[in-house]
Design a protein around this motif. Structure first.
Motif, short mmCIF file in Angstrom:
data_model
loop_
_atom_site.label_atom_id
_atom_site.label_comp_id
_atom_site.label_asym_id
_atom_site.label_seq_id
_atom_site.Cartn_x
_atom_site.Cartn_y
_atom_site.Cartn_z
N GLY A 97 0.80 -1.23 0.00
CA GLY A 97 0.00 0.00 0.00
C GLY A 97 0.82 1.26 0.00
O GLY A 97 0.33 2.33 0.40
N SER A 98 2.09 1.20 -0.44
CA SER A 98 2.98 2.36 -0.45
C SER A 98 2.56 3.34 -1.55
O SER A 98 2.79 3.10 -2.74
CB SER A 98 4.43 1.91 -0.67
N ILE A 99 1.96 4.44 -1.15
CA ILE A 99 1.33 5.36 -2.09
C ILE A 99 2.33 5.97 -3.06
O ILE A 99 2.11 5.99 -4.28
CB ILE A 99 0.58 6.46 -1.32
N TRP A 100 3.45 6.49 -2.52
CA TRP A 100 4.41 7.17 -3.38
C TRP A 100 5.00 6.21 -4.41
O TRP A 100 5.14 6.56 -5.58
CB TRP A 100 5.54 7.77 -2.55
N GLU A 101 5.35 5.00 -3.99
CA GLU A 101 5.96 4.04 -4.91
C GLU A 101 4.98 3.63 -6.00
O GLU A 101 5.37 3.48 -7.17
CB GLU A 101 6.46 2.82 -4.15
N ILE A 102 3.72 3.45 -5.64
CA ILE A 102 2.72 3.08 -6.66
C ILE A 102 2.51 4.23 -7.63
O ILE A 102 2.46 4.03 -8.86
CB ILE A 102 1.39 2.68 -5.99
N ASP A 103 2.41 5.44 -7.10
CA ASP A 103 2.24 6.59 -7.97
C ASP A 103 3.43 6.73 -8.92
O ASP A 103 3.27 7.05 -10.11
CB ASP A 103 2.09 7.85 -7.13
N ASP A 104 4.63 6.44 -8.42
CA ASP A 104 5.83 6.51 -9.23
C ASP A 104 5.82 5.45 -10.33
O ASP A 104 6.19 5.73 -11.48
CB ASP A 104 7.06 6.34 -8.35
N ILE A 105 5.37 4.24 -10.01
CA ILE A 105 5.35 3.18 -11.02
C ILE A 105 4.30 3.47 -12.09
O ILE A 105 4.50 3.18 -13.28
CB ILE A 105 5.12 1.78 -10.38
N LEU A 106 3.19 4.09 -11.70
CA LEU A 106 2.18 4.48 -12.69
C LEU A 106 2.74 5.51 -13.66
O LEU A 106 2.48 5.46 -14.86
CB LEU A 106 0.94 5.04 -11.99
N GLN A 107 3.53 6.45 -13.13
CA GLN A 107 4.18 7.45 -13.98
C GLN A 107 5.18 6.78 -14.92
O GLN A 107 5.22 7.08 -16.12
CB GLN A 107 4.89 8.49 -13.10
N THR A 108 5.97 5.87 -14.39
CA THR A 108 6.98 5.18 -15.20
C THR A 108 6.35 4.42 -16.35
O THR A 108 6.86 4.42 -17.48
CB THR A 108 7.79 4.20 -14.32
N MET A 109 5.21 3.77 -16.07
CA MET A 109 4.60 2.92 -17.09
C MET A 109 3.96 3.72 -18.22
O MET A 109 3.62 3.15 -19.26
CB MET A 109 3.57 1.99 -16.46
N LEU A 110 3.84 5.04 -18.05
CA LEU A 110 3.33 5.86 -19.16
C LEU A 110 4.23 5.74 -20.38
O LEU A 110 3.75 5.75 -21.52
CB LEU A 110 3.23 7.33 -18.72
N SER A 111 5.52 5.61 -20.16
CA SER A 111 6.45 5.51 -21.28
C SER A 111 6.42 4.14 -21.94
O SER A 111 6.96 3.96 -23.05
CB SER A 111 7.88 5.83 -20.82
N TYR A 112 5.82 3.15 -21.28
CA TYR A 112 5.73 1.80 -21.83
C TYR A 112 4.39 1.52 -22.50
O TYR A 112 4.22 0.46 -23.10
CB TYR A 112 5.95 0.76 -20.72
N ALA A 113 3.46 2.44 -22.36
CA ALA A 113 2.10 2.18 -22.84
C ALA A 113 2.05 2.11 -24.36
O ALA A 113 2.60 2.97 -25.06
CB ALA A 113 1.15 3.26 -22.33
N ARG A 114 1.38 1.06 -24.85
CA ARG A 114 1.18 0.90 -26.29
C ARG A 114 -0.22 0.34 -26.50
O ARG A 114 -0.59 -0.69 -25.91
CB ARG A 114 2.22 -0.06 -26.89
N ASP A 115 -0.99 1.04 -27.31
CA ASP A 115 -2.36 0.61 -27.63
C ASP A 115 -3.19 0.44 -26.36
O ASP A 115 -3.98 -0.51 -26.25
CB ASP A 115 -2.34 -0.70 -28.43
N GLY A 116 -3.01 1.33 -25.40
CA GLY A 116 -3.82 1.30 -24.19
C GLY A 116 -3.44 0.22 -23.19
O GLY A 116 -4.17 -0.04 -22.24
#
Length: 366
Positions: free
Chosen positions: A243-262
């Motif tokens: 439930g680590s909020i900052w780390e999850i928020d950070d991983i969501l940001q990181t995965m923006l660069s990996y997103a392809r076709d939604g």
């Protein structure tokens, strides 16, 4: 644009609202693990307050280096000690970040002629006369430890004596103190004057239901529309980060660069999650202990693997108690461990640190 999510804090929010609406009668300590959401909760709470009704004095001490009494005056009053008395401009008031001081008061503090706590009380009284309720919010107050006034008076005790006077005695001002250092909270809470004039409230990591709601609704909670997470990916994030909020928020940001076709690739997500764990593992390897390292970390890892937490007495039979407490205290202050001062439990500083300890054990328990 991605935004920071604010999830499942209705209970804590309501408690804070009820707290400030009552008459000041105690200091409120907010404590909990690093990245548990304390600071975000505080600032969301500040934003929600009616500025016509409340006057907030907000001190985030993690932003400053405070090594002496003059630093304290600089942060709390905006006093500039780089200028001489003659250099101070003749203004009727100094519109500082925290208090508005007339020129005489400013110069008196600058020359260390006035008592800072008497000045603060006068300024708080002015706020009450203006029809507002003052609230002092301080984040990471332990930054004031080991600082003395004139080499004699311990600053942290003077601060708390002042807070007691403002809350319990005169009912003039609400005081809310936040800290992720459980040893510091325990130390001050056992201080005789504070034990009967304070209340503690834990701000813990988000639970599983809150995390699953969040990660299923990142479009609503984070403005992320580039991709959606699968159930398998949400399970992975919960398993690795809890439930680590900052780390999850950070991983969501990181995965923006990996997103392809939604979508994001599960292997790429797992790789990024493992990078977080590995970084914590490297911190364990590079940690410079006061007394122990390898054996202590191995014993901690085994206790975490067994039940997820431990108590001091579970290690005391193997290590000299005073040295052990010093070592654990250092690990808490450096955010390798989280210590709950009410229960006496030691836990990993987040799920990613749990896996780092387990990886340490796998590498060195041979």
């Amino acid at each position: 644009m991605k935004k920071v999510a604010f999830i499942d804090r209705e209970k804590e929010f309501k408690f804070l609202q009820n707290w400030i609406e009552s008459e000041p009668n105690a200091i409120l300590f907010l404590y909990g693990p690093k990245s548990g959401g304390k600071t975000t909760l505080i600032y969301k709470f500040i934003e929600s307050l009616d500025k016509e009704k409340y006057e907030i004095k907000d001190f985030n001490l993690r932003k400053y280096v405070i090594s002496n009494y003059k630093d304290f005056l600089s942060v709390f009053f905006g006093i500039d000690f780089s200028k001489s008395k003659e250099d101070v401009k003749e203004k009727r008031q100094y519109n500082l970040r925290i208090f508005k001081l007339d020129i005489e008061t400013y110069k008196g503090l600058q020359n260390l002629e006035y008592d800072a706590f008497e000045i603060m009380e006068k300024e708080l009284l002015k706020i009450r006369v203006e029809g507002k309720k003052p609230i002092i919010l301080i984040d990471e107050l332990q930054a004031l430890e080991d600082i003395y006034i004139n080499g004699k008076r311990e600053l942290i005790k003077e601060v708390f004596n002042f807070f007691i006077a403002m809350t319990k005695e005169s009912h003039l001002c609400h005081v809310i103190v936040a800290s992720s250092d459980g040893y510091f909270i325990e130390k001050i809470y056992t201080y005789s004057k504070l034990s009967k004039t304070s209340k503690l409230m834990e701000i813990d990591y988000l639970d599983r239901d809150a995390i699953y709601y969040w990660l299923k609704n990142i479009d609503r909670e984070n403005n992320i529309t580039n991709y959606r997470l699968t159930d398998e990916q949400i399970d992975l994030i919960w398993e690795k980060l809890g439930g680590s909020i900052w780390e999850i928020d950070d991983i969501l940001q990181t995965m923006l660069s990996y997103a392809r076709d939604g979508k994001v690739d599960t292997e790429e997500l797992l790789n990024e999650l493992n990078k977080i764990i590995h970084a914590n593992y490297i911190r364990l390897i590079e940690y410079r202990p006061l007394f122990y390292k390898k054996d202590l970390f191995l014993d901690i890892a085994k206790l975490f693997l067994n039940k997820g937490y431990f108590y001091l007495n579970e290690l005391a039979s193997k290590y000299e108690e005073t040295k052990l407490m010093d070592e654990l205290g250092n690990l808490v202050r450096l955010n390798y461990l989280y210590y709950n001062p009410l229960t006496g439990e030691y836990k990993p500083q987040g799920r990613s640190f749990y896996w780092a300890y387990i990886k340490y054990a796998e590498e060195f328990d041979k």
